[in-house]
Design a protein around this motif. Structure first.
Motif, PDB file in Angstrom:
ATOM      1  N   HIS A   1      87.464  59.491  25.332  1.00 53.30           N
ATOM      2  CA  HIS A   1      88.630  59.485  26.211  1.00 53.30           C
ATOM      3  C   HIS A   1      88.175  59.291  27.652  1.00 53.30           C
ATOM      4  CE1 HIS A   1      92.066  61.923  28.182  1.00 53.30           C
ATOM      5  NE2 HIS A   1      92.365  60.638  28.153  1.00 53.30           N
ATOM      6  N   ASP A   2      88.536  58.148  28.246  1.00 50.77           N
ATOM      7  CA  ASP A   2      88.261  57.899  29.659  1.00 50.77           C
ATOM      8  C   ASP A   2      89.304  58.664  30.463  1.00 50.77           C
ATOM      9  OD1 ASP A   2      87.854  57.009  32.227  1.00 50.77           O
ATOM     10  OD2 ASP A   2      87.778  54.893  31.708  1.00 50.77           O
ATOM     11  N   THR A   3      88.884  59.746  31.112  1.00 50.12           N
ATOM     12  CA  THR A   3      89.828  60.624  31.797  1.00 50.12           C
ATOM     13  C   THR A   3      90.377  60.018  33.073  1.00 50.12           C
ATOM     14  OG1 THR A   3      87.976  61.753  32.876  1.00 50.12           O
ATOM     15  CG2 THR A   3      88.828  62.706  30.834  1.00 50.12           C
ATOM     16  N   ARG A   4      89.711  59.032  33.664  1.00 52.42           N
ATOM     17  CA  ARG A   4      90.228  58.394  34.880  1.00 52.42           C
ATOM     18  C   ARG A   4      91.432  57.504  34.588  1.00 52.42           C
ATOM     19  NH1 ARG A   4      85.178  56.406  38.584  1.00 52.42           N
ATOM     20  NH2 ARG A   4      84.291  58.472  38.905  1.00 52.42           N
ATOM     21  N   LYS A   5      91.366  56.744  33.514  1.00 53.99           N
ATOM     22  CA  LYS A   5      92.421  55.791  33.173  1.00 53.99           C
ATOM     23  C   LYS A   5      93.292  56.253  32.008  1.00 53.99           C
ATOM     24  CE  LYS A   5      91.377  52.423  36.016  1.00 53.99           C
ATOM     25  NZ  LYS A   5      92.271  51.750  36.912  1.00 53.99           N
TER      26      LYS A   5
ATOM     27  N   ALA B   1      86.634  50.526  31.321  1.00 50.64           N
ATOM     28  CA  ALA B   1      88.005  50.433  31.828  1.00 50.64           C
ATOM     29  C   ALA B   1      88.133  50.968  33.248  1.00 50.64           C
ATOM     30  CB  ALA B   1      88.956  51.187  30.914  1.00 50.64           C
ATOM     31  N   SER B   2      87.183  51.816  33.678  1.00 49.92           N
ATOM     32  CA  SER B   2      87.314  52.413  35.005  1.00 49.92           C
ATOM     33  C   SER B   2      86.122  52.158  35.925  1.00 49.92           C
ATOM     34  CB  SER B   2      87.515  53.922  34.870  1.00 49.92           C
ATOM     35  OG  SER B   2      86.390  54.521  34.272  1.00 49.92           O
ATOM     36  N   HIS B   3      85.040  51.577  35.419  1.00 49.39           N
ATOM     37  CA  HIS B   3      83.867  51.346  36.255  1.00 49.39           C
ATOM     38  C   HIS B   3      84.124  50.168  37.205  1.00 49.39           C
ATOM     39  CE1 HIS B   3      79.769  50.382  37.450  1.00 49.39           C
ATOM     40  NE2 HIS B   3      79.469  51.620  37.090  1.00 49.39           N
ATOM     41  N   PRO B   4      83.783  50.306  38.484  1.00 46.97           N
ATOM     42  CA  PRO B   4      84.062  49.244  39.459  1.00 46.97           C
ATOM     43  C   PRO B   4      83.425  47.907  39.115  1.00 46.97           C
ATOM     44  CG  PRO B   4      83.450  51.243  40.590  1.00 46.97           C
ATOM     45  CD  PRO B   4      83.239  51.493  39.130  1.00 46.97           C
ATOM     46  N   PHE B   5      82.284  47.890  38.456  1.00 47.28           N
ATOM     47  CA  PHE B   5      81.644  46.625  38.108  1.00 47.28           C
ATOM     48  C   PHE B   5      82.501  45.819  37.131  1.00 47.28           C
ATOM     49  CE2 PHE B   5      78.897  44.021  35.417  1.00 47.28           C
ATOM     50  CZ  PHE B   5      78.253  43.275  36.383  1.00 47.28           C
ATOM     51  N   TYR B   6      83.120  46.476  36.173  1.00 50.35           N
ATOM     52  CA  TYR B   6      83.913  45.794  35.156  1.00 50.35           C
ATOM     53  C   TYR B   6      85.348  45.525  35.608  1.00 50.35           C
ATOM     54  CZ  TYR B   6      80.065  46.929  32.087  1.00 50.35           C
ATOM     55  OH  TYR B   6      78.824  47.030  31.522  1.00 50.35           O
ATOM     56  N   THR B   7      85.867  46.342  36.522  1.00 50.31           N
ATOM     57  CA  THR B   7      87.247  46.168  36.956  1.00 50.31           C
ATOM     58  C   THR B   7      87.378  45.238  38.153  1.00 50.31           C
ATOM     59  OG1 THR B   7      87.136  48.105  38.394  1.00 50.31           O
ATOM     60  CG2 THR B   7      87.910  48.446  36.132  1.00 50.31           C
TER      61      THR B   7
ATOM     62  N   GLU C   1      86.689  46.029  41.215  1.00 54.57           N
ATOM     63  CA  GLU C   1      87.069  46.811  42.384  1.00 54.57           C
ATOM     64  C   GLU C   1      85.842  47.300  43.145  1.00 54.57           C
ATOM     65  OE1 GLU C   1      89.389  49.966  40.796  1.00 54.57           O
ATOM     66  OE2 GLU C   1      91.006  48.640  40.173  1.00 54.57           O
ATOM     67  N   GLN C   2      84.789  46.487  43.170  1.00 50.76           N
ATOM     68  CA  GLN C   2      83.578  46.893  43.855  1.00 50.76           C
ATOM     69  C   GLN C   2      83.809  46.961  45.355  1.00 50.76           C
ATOM     70  OE1 GLN C   2      80.616  44.093  42.534  1.00 50.76           O
ATOM     71  NE2 GLN C   2      79.639  45.703  41.357  1.00 50.76           N
ATOM     72  N   ARG C   3      83.181  47.941  45.953  1.00 56.01           N
ATOM     73  CA  ARG C   3      83.238  48.055  47.401  1.00 56.01           C
ATOM     74  C   ARG C   3      82.059  47.304  47.983  1.00 56.01           C
ATOM     75  NH1 ARG C   3      82.791  54.067  47.059  1.00 56.01           N
ATOM     76  NH2 ARG C   3      84.003  54.266  45.177  1.00 56.01           N
ATOM     77  N   SER C   4      82.299  46.565  49.040  1.00 59.16           N
ATOM     78  CA  SER C   4      81.194  45.882  49.698  1.00 59.16           C
ATOM     79  C   SER C   4      80.654  46.772  50.811  1.00 59.16           C
ATOM     80  CB  SER C   4      81.660  44.537  50.271  1.00 59.16           C
ATOM     81  OG  SER C   4      82.628  44.764  51.257  1.00 59.16           O
ATOM     82  N   HIS C   5      79.361  46.750  50.959  1.00 63.28           N
ATOM     83  CA  HIS C   5      78.715  47.575  51.963  1.00 63.28           C
ATOM     84  C   HIS C   5      78.446  46.695  53.163  1.00 63.28           C
ATOM     85  CE1 HIS C   5      76.424  50.744  53.705  1.00 63.28           C
ATOM     86  NE2 HIS C   5      75.314  50.017  53.722  1.00 63.28           N
ATOM     87  N   ASP C   6      79.132  46.944  54.266  1.00 60.72           N
ATOM     88  CA  ASP C   6      78.998  46.119  55.456  1.00 60.72           C
ATOM     89  C   ASP C   6      77.919  46.614  56.404  1.00 60.72           C
ATOM     90  OD1 ASP C   6      81.023  44.485  54.580  1.00 60.72           O
ATOM     91  OD2 ASP C   6      82.577  45.645  55.576  1.00 60.72           O
ATOM     92  N   GLY C   7      77.339  47.740  56.115  1.00 64.76           N
ATOM     93  CA  GLY C   7      76.308  48.304  56.984  1.00 64.76           C
ATOM     94  C   GLY C   7      75.000  47.564  56.856  1.00 64.76           C
ATOM     95  N   GLU C   8      74.052  47.956  57.665  1.00 72.07           N
ATOM     96  CA  GLU C   8      72.749  47.309  57.611  1.00 72.07           C
ATOM     97  C   GLU C   8      71.957  47.810  56.410  1.00 72.07           C
ATOM     98  OE1 GLU C   8      70.656  50.342  60.806  1.00 72.07           O
ATOM     99  OE2 GLU C   8      71.242  48.357  61.433  1.00 72.07           O
ATOM    100  N   GLY C   9      70.996  47.019  56.006  1.00 73.38           N
ATOM    101  CA  GLY C   9      70.213  47.352  54.828  1.00 73.38           C
ATOM    102  C   GLY C   9      69.165  48.416  55.100  1.00 73.38           C
ATOM    103  N   ARG C  10      68.464  48.817  54.057  1.00 71.00           N
ATOM    104  CA  ARG C  10      67.451  49.868  54.166  1.00 71.00           C
ATOM    105  C   ARG C  10      66.300  49.454  55.088  1.00 71.00           C
ATOM    106  NH1 ARG C  10      68.533  54.939  52.330  1.00 71.00           N
ATOM    107  NH2 ARG C  10      69.379  54.922  50.248  1.00 71.00           N
ATOM    108  N   ILE C  11      65.851  48.219  54.970  1.00 73.91           N
ATOM    109  CA  ILE C  11      64.725  47.770  55.787  1.00 73.91           C
ATOM    110  C   ILE C  11      65.115  47.725  57.254  1.00 73.91           C
ATOM    111  CG2 ILE C  11      63.167  45.849  56.227  1.00 73.91           C
ATOM    112  CD1 ILE C  11      63.301  45.255  53.214  1.00 73.91           C
ATOM    113  N   ALA C  12      66.319  47.242  57.540  1.00 71.88           N
ATOM    114  CA  ALA C  12      66.781  47.203  58.928  1.00 71.88           C
ATOM    115  C   ALA C  12      66.921  48.609  59.499  1.00 71.88           C
ATOM    116  CB  ALA C  12      68.107  46.464  59.019  1.00 71.88           C
ATOM    117  N   GLN C  13      67.381  49.556  58.698  1.00 71.35           N
ATOM    118  CA  GLN C  13      67.478  50.948  59.155  1.00 71.35           C
ATOM    119  C   GLN C  13      66.090  51.505  59.461  1.00 71.35           C
ATOM    120  OE1 GLN C  13      69.447  53.127  56.082  1.00 71.35           O
ATOM    121  NE2 GLN C  13      71.501  52.482  56.705  1.00 71.35           N
TER     122      GLN C  13
END
Length: 81
Positions: free
Chosen positions: A15-19, A52-58, A60-72
């Motif tokens: 049972h996927d409790t999110r959806k 059914a609820s994971h952002p990769f499959y749906t 609904e991925q969020r994009s990260h607009d910040g700088e990367g690890r190396i730049a930090q």
């Protein structure tokens, strides 16, 4: 095959409790809970994330607009001249 060494393989209700969606999949998971669906009793396992609820499959991925690890790292530890 030898007897009494293999786990109990049966259909389990995940049972996927999110959806609030049920998946009926063959599994060896050991759970004391059961659920009645479609007139049958199945072992029940609640899960937080599924396809059914994971952002990769749906999509609904969020994009990260910040700088990367190396730049930090470079910004934090740059040498002073």
């Amino acid at each position: 095959m030898r007897k009494n060494i293999h786990p109990n393989y049966r259909t389990v209700a995940f049972h996927d409790t999110r959806k609030d969606i049920y998946f009926f999949i063959g599994s060896t998971v050991n759970t004391p809970q059961t659920v009645n669906r479609d007139g049958q009793e199945y072992p029940y396992m609640a899960i937080d994330v599924s396809s059914a609820s994971h952002p990769f499959y749906t999509g609904e991925q969020r994009s990260h607009d910040g700088e990367g690890r190396i730049a930090q790292f470079r910004r934090r530890y740059k040498q002073k001249k």
